[in-house]
Design an enzyme around this catalytic site. Structure first.
Site, short mmCIF file in Angstrom:
data_model
loop_
_atom_site.label_atom_id
_atom_site.label_comp_id
_atom_site.label_asym_id
_atom_site.label_seq_id
_atom_site.Cartn_x
_atom_site.Cartn_y
_atom_site.Cartn_z
N ASP A 1 16.28 -36.50 18.54
CA ASP A 1 15.46 -36.04 17.57
C ASP A 1 15.17 -34.44 18.07
O ASP A 1 14.58 -33.82 17.34
CB ASP A 1 14.20 -36.76 17.28
N ASP B 1 0.65 -1.05 -0.05
CA ASP B 1 0.04 -0.11 -0.01
C ASP B 1 0.84 1.12 0.13
O ASP B 1 1.97 1.15 0.45
CB ASP B 1 -0.88 -0.21 1.31
#
Length: 884
Positions: free
Chosen positions: A719, A329
């Protein structure tokens, strides 16, 4: 009664007749009740927030969850309560983390209701009443004065020099003059001068309007509908992670089926095959992937919050990194959203006005130019605004505040001037004459100060002020002044002309025999930090396109000022967007500015760019930006100047309204994606090694070297902590010097899969080497499993050091500089080395205490894959350097 579709095009008397109301009496109480039942409350509904239960259930809709849930069910069926319970615990932890983050991110758009005024003055049953804004109904007669917020869409039936600020709805930063005459039925929103719209405000004058639309039927309500209908979809990262998870599930099922079939055909124990299938399911799925991905994105969100960028959706961090087009804008984003005097033009020439306020005790530069001082004196006197200091916001019309601020730069303070020239009469701005005038005492007579549209003031002027007095204004000079005004306009400036007259009577006609003083050019200036930010975007391979509701000339001027380049010359107006969208991507690529764009057209533009394969970031601050902000891959709202509607529709809010913050966010997004790719490669290579260890053991009819519960514990350790530490890396230098990656590029491409396979093979070889060494040492089954488990576990820890870039240094690189990684390695080493010596943990994981020989095997076989990988990377790195 039917509400007219084009009230702005109907004469006021005809509209009142259709609405069955008298402007003198208004509606009766009975009629108010009837219409409220028919048309509903004057409120704007927002989308219902997601329930807590819905968010919780959403955590269990992943294919990975289905697979692990099936493995848990299978374990319970065969009496393996420990394995089944452990899998359930892992699923619960993942669900809890996902639930908490999504619950925090879930935001409703209830702030839409706050845009309506809380009360309104209306005429009902012949009396003026103050009523709640939500009680307005079509046909109500509303009374408005300067400073009032407009509570519903209204058709003006009486107007006295009324102007309205519609910037939040249309994107235009200049107030709009209103009048009561009908306009064309097909007039665009910004051209409907006979209308006032909900969510805007009256800046000057007064008026009476009849309500023609309430609630969702208003123009603001239509924008709300667009916001609710806009579907942002899932982010690129979410889609990639979902696709990867689905692929892992299918691969796991196929591998488990193949290995199970081979084992059963080979005469293996069926229970052993079931246990192997569970082990494969647990090994193949990186349970830590959702946790680490969520935490990595959250960490990016925290970092960006410290840089004045508030992230509403976690995935928005990564999405910015993939952005290829920014639709921005103009008002309040590229510009300051504050009118400023830029040029003065008098008979002696043009003057560029400094925007910097004079310091205390500093002599104002403009004060040395006598004609410029006279011009600004007239502009300051002919005003309804109020401003005491240049650093204040002031009150009144934005253009008049800009004139007062310029006057302060010339040492002219309105309060001091009014003390010297007391105001006796005021002629408010009239759209018919396009001028306003104020009459002031001046010696024994009166000074008439006039300002207005150049063509109107020039038509009323007969003389022009020059350096030594006033001279006659002939047609040639008048044409020359008009040409100067047009020249200002072509540079995107709003132009006012100022004139004066000395008279002996205060009530004489103000717009006759005027002396022209000069012209004033104003603009909403570009933000000083925007040009560099746009250059950074261009260097990063990102296109910046302006999308505004303002006029093409103004938009083009700002586009050039902020550095949009050659594309700034190619301006397309909103009414032509539909044809351009049909033409497809080639036509869109050549446009740098879209002007006079409605909310629906902004939304269509975002969808068109997305259909062309672009990842679209949309910035904005007004109500008119909200639908496109929600539809875009990443909506970016301004936090200081932005409306609540825009902030609620966006995925990211700039707390400082600084366009450069977007560039920093883009860098953070690219960094996040690189880190996610790094830890995904790490996780999958670790999990592949586990699958290969279990699978090969079954194929070779060996005892399982890893048990399901051991694999689950291993995955919970390796992990999460090392992977999260990798996600905390600061990345490589020059990350913004590259072009955006292909939006279709997966997290794992061919190169990454090859890396995963090679690392998985080396880890597997090291583990089987430990198993062979255990047999040579004549260890029992429990000791052998312990050796293979810890060998693979520590090999996976050292494997984190392999996640450096191929061309990085062997000792000093982006991985070894990561302090989080060293902390994670130390923590995990303790978590892995301790259980064999704790009886409860050792019994649960089926581990045995290690002897010195066993530790020697573990350390030697776990370090071997690291040495092989680093040597290979060193060779490849040298080859790359030679090729360069």
């Amino acid at each position: 009664m039917m509400l007219p579709e084009t009230p702005h095009a109907l004469p006021a008397a005809e509209l009142l007749r259709r609405l069955l109301v008298s402007s003198a009496d208004g509606l009766s109480d009975d009629e108010i009740c009837k219409r409220r039942r028919r048309f509903g409350s004057n409120t704007i509904s927002s989308r219902r927030a997601a329930s807590v239960m819905r968010l919780l259930l959403h955590q269990f809709t992943s294919p990975v969850v289905y697979l692990l849930g099936g493995a848990a069910g299978l374990a319970f069926y065969f009496g393996e309560l420990e394995e089944g319970g452990a899998i359930v615990v892992v699923l619960a932890i993942n669900a809890l983390i996902g639930f908490v983050t999504e619950l925090k991110a879930a935001r409703s758009i209830e702030a839409l209701r706050a845009l309506g005024a809380r009360t309104a003055r209306v005429r009902r049953e012949g009396r003026v009443r103050l009523v709640p804004a939500e009680d307005l109904v079509p046909g109500d007669i509303a009374i408005l004065d300067a400073g009032d917020a407009v509570s519903a869409d209204m058709r003006l039936i009486e107007s006295s020099r009324l102007s309205a600020d519609e910037s939040t709805l249309t994107g235009e930063s200049v107030t709009v003059d209103k009048q009561t005459h009908p306009v064309s039925a097909d007039a665009r929103l910004s051209d409907r001068a006979s209308m006032l719209f909900k969510g805007t405000s009256v800046t000057r004058g007064s008026g009476i309007g009849v309500v023609v639309a309430t609630g969702l039927a208003t123009e603001l309500g239509q924008v709300t509908r667009l916001v609710l209908e806009a579907d942002p979809g899932s982010s690129p990262l979410e889609r990639k992670l979902a696709r990867l998870s689905a692929q892992l599930v299918w691969v796991t099922l196929v591998v488990a089926a193949v290995i199970g079939t081979i084992g059963l055909v080979g005469g293996q124990d069926p229970f052993l095959m079931v246990e192997a299938a569970i082990a494969l399911a647990v090994a193949a799925i990186p349970e830590g992937l959702p946790i680490v991905a969520t935490l990595a994105l959250a960490r990016g969100m925290w970092r960006m919050a410290r840089q004045n960028a508030l992230i509403e959706r976690l995935s928005a961090v990564e999405t910015l990194g993939a952005t290829t087009v920014i639709l921005t804008d103009k008002t309040g984003t590229l510009t300051e959203n504050r009118m400023t005097v830029r040029r003065l033009c008098t008979a002696s020439g043009e003057i560029e006005v400094e925007t910097r306020s004079p310091k205390a005790g500093e002599h104002p530069r403009l004060a040395d130019d006598r004609q410029a001082v006279v011009l600004l004196r007239i502009a300051v006197l002919c005003s309804d605004a109020h401003l005491d200091r240049a650093d204040e916001d002031g009150s009144g019309d934005p253009m008049e505040i800009a004139l007062l601020r310029a006057g302060l730069h010339a040492g002219l303070r309105r309060t001091a001037l009014l003390h010297e020239h007391r105001i006796t009469l005021k002629h408010a701005f009239d759209p018919a004459t396009k001028m306003m005038a104020t009459v002031h005492e001046s010696g024994d007579g009166f000074l008439i100060a006039v300002k207005g549209a150049p063509e109107a003031v020039l038509a009323a002027a007969t003389r022009v002020m020059v350096e030594h007095g006033a001279v006659a204004l002939d047609d040639a000079m008048r044409a020359e002044w008009l040409a100067r005004a047009e020249h200002f306009g072509h540079h995107g400036l709003r132009v006012l002309a100022c004139a004066m007259r000395l008279d002996t009577q205060a009530n004489s006609a103000p717009y006759e025999g005027l002396v022209l003083i000069g012209l004033i050019g104003l603009e909403d200036p570009a933000r000083a930090d925007v040009p560099r930010a746009i250059r950074d975007c261009r260097r990063a391979g990102i296109r910046v396109v302006m999308v505004t509701g303002d006029h093409p000339v103004t938009a083009r001027s700002i586009g050039r000022a902020v550095g949009l380049g050659d594309n700034a010359a190619n301006v397309v107006e909103g009414e032509k967007i539909a044809h351009l969208v049909e033409a497809g991507q080639p036509a869109l690529r050549d446009v740098g500015i879209f002007a006079r764009v409605s909310p629906a057209e902004k939304l269509a533009l975002v969808r068109a760019y997305q259909a062309a394969g672009e990842i679209v970031a949309m910035t904005g601050d007004g109500v008119n930006d909200a639908p496109a902000l929600r539809q875009a891959d990443i909506g970016v709202a301004m936090g200081l100047r932005g409306t609540d509607v825009a902030r609620e529709a966006a995925a990211m809010i700039l707390l400082d309204d600084a366009f450069p913050t977007i560039v920093r966010a883009i860098r953070e997004g690219r960094l996040i994606f690189g880190n996610i790719r790094r830890f995904v490669v790490y996780l999958l290579s670790c999990n592949l090694s586990e699958v290969m260890v279990v699978g090969l053991a079954v194929l070779w009819a060996l005892p399982l070297p890893l048990l399901p519960l051991q694999i689950l514990y291993l995955n919970l350790v390796t992990d999460v902590f090392p992977a999260f530490a990798l996600a905390m890396g600061e990345g490589e230098a020059g990350i913004l010097e590259r072009s955006p990656r292909d939006p279709k590029e997966p997290i794992l491409g061919r190169r990454q899969w090859l890396t995963i396979i090679l690392h998985g093979v080396t880890l597997t070889v090291g583990t089987f080497g430990a198993l062979a060494a255990a047999r040579l040492l004549d260890l029992d089954a429990s000791q052998s499993v312990t050796v293979t488990f810890l060998t693979l576990a520590f090999a996976q820890l050292w494997h984190a050091l392999n996640m450096r870039h191929m061309r990085s240094g062997l000792i000093v690189n982006e991985v070894t500089r990561n302090g989080w990684l060293w902390g994670a390695l130390a923590l995990c080493a303790g978590l892995l080395a301790t259980p064999p010596y704790l009886p409860p943990a050792a019994q649960l994981l089926h581990l045995a205490p290690l002897t010195a020989d066993m530790w020697s095997v573990v350390l030697a076989c776990s370090l071997a894959p690291l040495v092989v990988a680093q040597a290979t990377m060193a060779v490849i790195g040298r080859r790359h350097k030679r090729q360069r």
